[in-house]
Structures are given as structure tokens and as C-alpha cells.
Write an enzyme that holds these catalytic residues in place. Structure first.
Site, mmCIF file in Angstrom:
data_model
loop_
_atom_site.group_PDB
_atom_site.id
_atom_site.type_symbol
_atom_site.label_atom_id
_atom_site.label_comp_id
_atom_site.label_asym_id
_atom_site.label_seq_id
_atom_site.Cartn_x
_atom_site.Cartn_y
_atom_site.Cartn_z
ATOM 1 N N LYS A 10 0.839 -1.203 0.000
ATOM 2 C CA LYS A 10 0.000 0.000 0.000
ATOM 3 C C LYS A 10 0.882 1.264 0.000
ATOM 4 O O LYS A 10 2.106 1.178 0.237
ATOM 5 C CB LYS A 10 -0.917 -0.051 1.221
ATOM 6 C CG LYS A 10 -1.939 -1.200 1.162
ATOM 7 C CD LYS A 10 -2.755 -1.281 2.443
ATOM 8 C CE LYS A 10 -3.791 -2.393 2.394
ATOM 9 N NZ LYS A 10 -4.567 -2.479 3.655
ATOM 10 N N ARG A 120 -1.008 -14.864 3.905
ATOM 11 C CA ARG A 120 -1.672 -14.253 5.079
ATOM 12 C C ARG A 120 -0.777 -14.386 6.308
ATOM 13 O O ARG A 120 -0.664 -13.479 7.126
ATOM 14 C CB ARG A 120 -3.022 -14.927 5.366
ATOM 15 C CG ARG A 120 -4.057 -14.766 4.301
ATOM 16 C CD ARG A 120 -4.500 -13.352 4.089
ATOM 17 N NE ARG A 120 -5.389 -12.834 5.115
ATOM 18 C CZ ARG A 120 -6.014 -11.661 5.041
ATOM 19 N NH1 ARG A 120 -5.833 -10.874 3.984
ATOM 20 N NH2 ARG A 120 -6.798 -11.249 5.995
ATOM 21 N N THR A 126 -4.394 -8.286 10.585
ATOM 22 C CA THR A 126 -4.826 -7.005 9.992
ATOM 23 C C THR A 126 -4.373 -5.812 10.838
ATOM 24 O O THR A 126 -3.988 -4.775 10.310
ATOM 25 C CB THR A 126 -6.375 -6.989 9.892
ATOM 26 O OG1 THR A 126 -6.792 -8.126 9.130
ATOM 27 C CG2 THR A 126 -6.873 -5.715 9.235
ATOM 28 N N ARG A 137 3.554 -6.919 8.925
ATOM 29 C CA ARG A 137 2.849 -5.887 9.692
ATOM 30 C C ARG A 137 3.399 -5.766 11.107
ATOM 31 O O ARG A 137 3.485 -4.674 11.667
ATOM 32 C CB ARG A 137 1.350 -6.196 9.697
ATOM 33 C CG ARG A 137 0.695 -5.963 8.337
ATOM 34 C CD ARG A 137 -0.616 -6.701 8.219
ATOM 35 N NE ARG A 137 -1.432 -6.285 7.080
ATOM 36 C CZ ARG A 137 -2.568 -6.877 6.739
ATOM 37 N NH1 ARG A 137 -3.019 -7.902 7.434
ATOM 38 N NH2 ARG A 137 -3.258 -6.444 5.705
ATOM 39 N N ASN A 157 -1.539 -0.548 7.371
ATOM 40 C CA ASN A 157 -0.912 -1.840 7.672
ATOM 41 C C ASN A 157 -0.072 -2.375 6.519
ATOM 42 O O ASN A 157 0.139 -3.577 6.390
ATOM 43 C CB ASN A 157 -1.987 -2.850 8.105
ATOM 44 C CG ASN A 157 -3.094 -2.985 7.087
ATOM 45 O OD1 ASN A 157 -3.029 -2.417 6.013
ATOM 46 N ND2 ASN A 157 -4.117 -3.757 7.431
ATOM 47 N N HIS A 160 -1.843 -5.323 1.354
ATOM 48 C CA HIS A 160 -3.101 -6.046 1.155
ATOM 49 C C HIS A 160 -2.731 -7.450 0.708
ATOM 50 O O HIS A 160 -1.768 -7.626 -0.038
ATOM 51 C CB HIS A 160 -3.943 -5.400 0.050
ATOM 52 C CG HIS A 160 -5.004 -6.341 -0.451
ATOM 53 N ND1 HIS A 160 -6.177 -6.526 0.225
ATOM 54 C CD2 HIS A 160 -5.011 -7.224 -1.496
ATOM 55 C CE1 HIS A 160 -6.895 -7.461 -0.393
ATOM 56 N NE2 HIS A 160 -6.208 -7.901 -1.436
HETATM 57 P P1 GDP Z 1 -7.033 -7.536 5.606
HETATM 58 O O1 GDP Z 1 -7.588 -8.570 4.663
HETATM 59 O O2 GDP Z 1 -6.172 -8.144 6.681
HETATM 60 O O3 GDP Z 1 -6.308 -6.423 4.898
HETATM 61 O O4 GDP Z 1 -8.266 -6.885 6.383
HETATM 62 P P2 GDP Z 1 -9.775 -6.569 5.920
HETATM 63 O O5 GDP Z 1 -10.058 -7.178 4.586
HETATM 64 O O6 GDP Z 1 -10.660 -6.929 7.053
HETATM 65 O O7 GDP Z 1 -9.782 -4.967 5.796
HETATM 66 C C1 GDP Z 1 -9.257 -4.311 4.654
HETATM 67 C C2 GDP Z 1 -8.438 -3.121 5.109
HETATM 68 O O8 GDP Z 1 -9.274 -2.182 5.773
HETATM 69 C C3 GDP Z 1 -7.371 -3.429 6.177
HETATM 70 O O9 GDP Z 1 -6.180 -3.911 5.610
HETATM 71 C C4 GDP Z 1 -7.207 -2.090 6.854
HETATM 72 O O10 GDP Z 1 -6.365 -1.215 6.120
HETATM 73 C C5 GDP Z 1 -8.612 -1.546 6.837
HETATM 74 N N1 GDP Z 1 -9.407 -1.850 8.047
HETATM 75 C C6 GDP Z 1 -9.817 -3.078 8.454
HETATM 76 N N2 GDP Z 1 -10.545 -2.997 9.575
HETATM 77 C C7 GDP Z 1 -10.615 -1.678 9.875
HETATM 78 C C8 GDP Z 1 -11.226 -0.948 10.955
HETATM 79 O O11 GDP Z 1 -11.870 -1.493 11.853
HETATM 80 N N3 GDP Z 1 -11.054 0.398 10.929
HETATM 81 C C9 GDP Z 1 -10.350 1.048 9.963
HETATM 82 N N4 GDP Z 1 -10.248 2.371 10.046
HETATM 83 N N5 GDP Z 1 -9.761 0.396 8.958
HETATM 84 C C10 GDP Z 1 -9.890 -0.949 8.903
HETATM 85 MG MG MG Z 2 -9.146 -8.500 3.328
#
Ligand code: GDP
Ligand code: MG
Length: 193
Positions: A10, A120, A126, A137, A157, A160
Site C-alpha cells: 500500500k 496471510r 490485519t 505488519r 498496515n 493487502h
Molecule cells: P485484511 O484482509 O487483513 O487487509 O483486512 P480486511 O479485509 O478486514 O480490511 C481491509 C483493510 O481495511 C485493512 O487492511 C485495513 O487497512 C482496513 N481496516 C480493516 N478494519 C478496519 C477498521 O476497523 N477500521 C479502519 N479504520 N480500517 C480498517
Molecule cells: Mg481482506
């Protein structure tokens, strides 16, 4: 068993000069890089990547956020003006789109046995606050949902990665044409399998 996964360094990862280190993590474990590009993501790609028209995805994001607010005793209505999971999901989707279009990203596809799960594991949780040392991360970031949500922005973080085989199958064609994916053998393949 052979799988492919999409990884995107990112904008924070690129401007911090971590793209090379991040790509190495996957190469070192024996995964094969089959496509790479540095690009500025368009709003339309960002909106397909974070699908704001998928109700289950939006509600899931909203629910996760509400749980997190509860833990830190943050009043969702005071902070965001709503406690509706759909509305909160929409807000977060906008934060995610703003984040991924904010600067160039390095997108690549890795291939190998169990690629989705392995990727992952290498990326870590995350939430950088919870991701273990040794993961990307966990080693290079410290952001939390509390900091991100109260700052009304996405969690920074660094990477992706596709969350499942189905997600990878949806995401890879969004980012790469078939002719951009290369086929070759890594010399380790014989030794490692
Ligand atoms: P990932 O697959 O581990 O990247 O996580 P997700 O698919 O659940 O979320 C996508 C992206 O959204 C994450 O990588 C974070 O950058 C962001 N994100 C996830 N959960 C939250 C949250 O609760 N609050 C905020 N502000 N951002 C979030
Ligand atoms: Mg995701």
C-alpha cells in the site's frame, strides 16, 4: 494445491521504501512472483477492489468497527453520527478507497502451494498492534483500529493480501491481464517439494 494470491504494497509501504523488503519475504519462503507492477490506483479499481456494493462486506466492516468501539468505550453516534452497520461500512469503504489511491502501490501476484494461507501468515494480523514480530505488519507497523477509527482513516498496515482462494480469483483479474502473468520454474522447486 497450487494457488495464486494478490499482494499489494500500500502507499505507506512504498513511500517508506519497504517495497523491496516486502517482496523478498515472499520470495524467501519459496513463493514464486509471477507478475509485478508499480501503479497509481484509479478510483474505479479501488471501488471494485473494496466492493462497497456488497452488502455482506459493508455490514461485516461495520460490525467489526462497532465491536472495536465497544472495547474502547467509543460512542459510535458521537464519533461517526450513526451506529448503523451499513452506514459505518460505507464510511470505512471510503477511507479504504482514499488510502489505496493516495499514492503509488506495488501490486504483485505470488504462486505456490498453499499460497493464499502462506501469504496471510507472512503479512500477519490485519491490526499491526496485534500482528506477531516476524510478520510484515508486526515488524514494520504499529497502527491500531482505535487510532485509525478515531482519526477517521484506514488502518495503515502496509500490505493487502487476498483473504481466501475465492477473493484471489476475484482480485487477480481486476489488477492483472492474463498476458501479464508469467510461467517459469524456481530452482528450489525440486528441493522444497
Ligand atoms: P485484511 O484482509 O487483513 O487487509 O483486512 P480486511 O479485509 O478486514 O480490511 C481491509 C483493510 O481495511 C485493512 O487492511 C485495513 O487497512 C482496513 N481496516 C480493516 N478494519 C478496519 C477498521 O476497523 N477500521 C479502519 N479504520 N480500517 C480498517
Ligand atoms: Mg481482506
Amino acid at each position: 494445491m497450487e494457488e495464486r494470491s494478490l499482494v499489494v504494497v500500500k502507499p505507506d509501504g512504498v513511500v517508506r521504501g519497504l517495497a523491496g523488503k516486502i517482496i523478498s519475504r515472499f520470495e524467501e519462503v519459496g513463493l514464486k512472483i509471477v507478475a509485478v507492477k508499480l501503479l497509481k490506483v484509479s478510483k474505479s479499481l479501488a471501488e471494485r477492489h473494496y466492493p462497497g456494493d456488497r452488502e455482506a462486506w459493508l455490514r461485516g466492516m461495520g460490525e467489526k468497527t462497532l465491536e472495536n468501539y465497544k472495547k474502547f468505550r467509543v460512542d459510535a453516534i458521537k464519533l461517526l453520527g450513526t451506529n448503523d452497520t451499513h452506514e459505518i461500512g460505507k464510511m470505512i469503504q471510503k477511507w479504504l478507497v482514499d488510502y489505496i489511491v493516495s499514492g503509488p502501490v506495488l501490486a504483485f501476484v505470488v504462486e505456490g502451494p498453499h499460497a493464499v494461507e502462506l501469504v496471510r501468515k507472512i503479512c500477519g494480523n490485519t491490526l499491526p498492534l496485534l500482528s506477531s514480530p516476524g510478520t510484515i505488519r508486526g515488524d514494520y507497523a504499529f497502527d491500531s483500529s482505535y487510532l485509525a477509527n478515531t482519526g477517521k482513516r484506514a488502518i495503515k498496515n502496509l500490505v493487502h493480501s487476498s483473504g481466501s482462494i475465492e477473493e484471489a480469483d476475484y482480485e487477480i483479474p481486476l489488477w492483472f491481464g492474463k498476458d501479464e502473468l508469467q510461467e517459469y520454474q524456481r530452482v528450489e522447486e525440486k528441493a522444497m517439494r
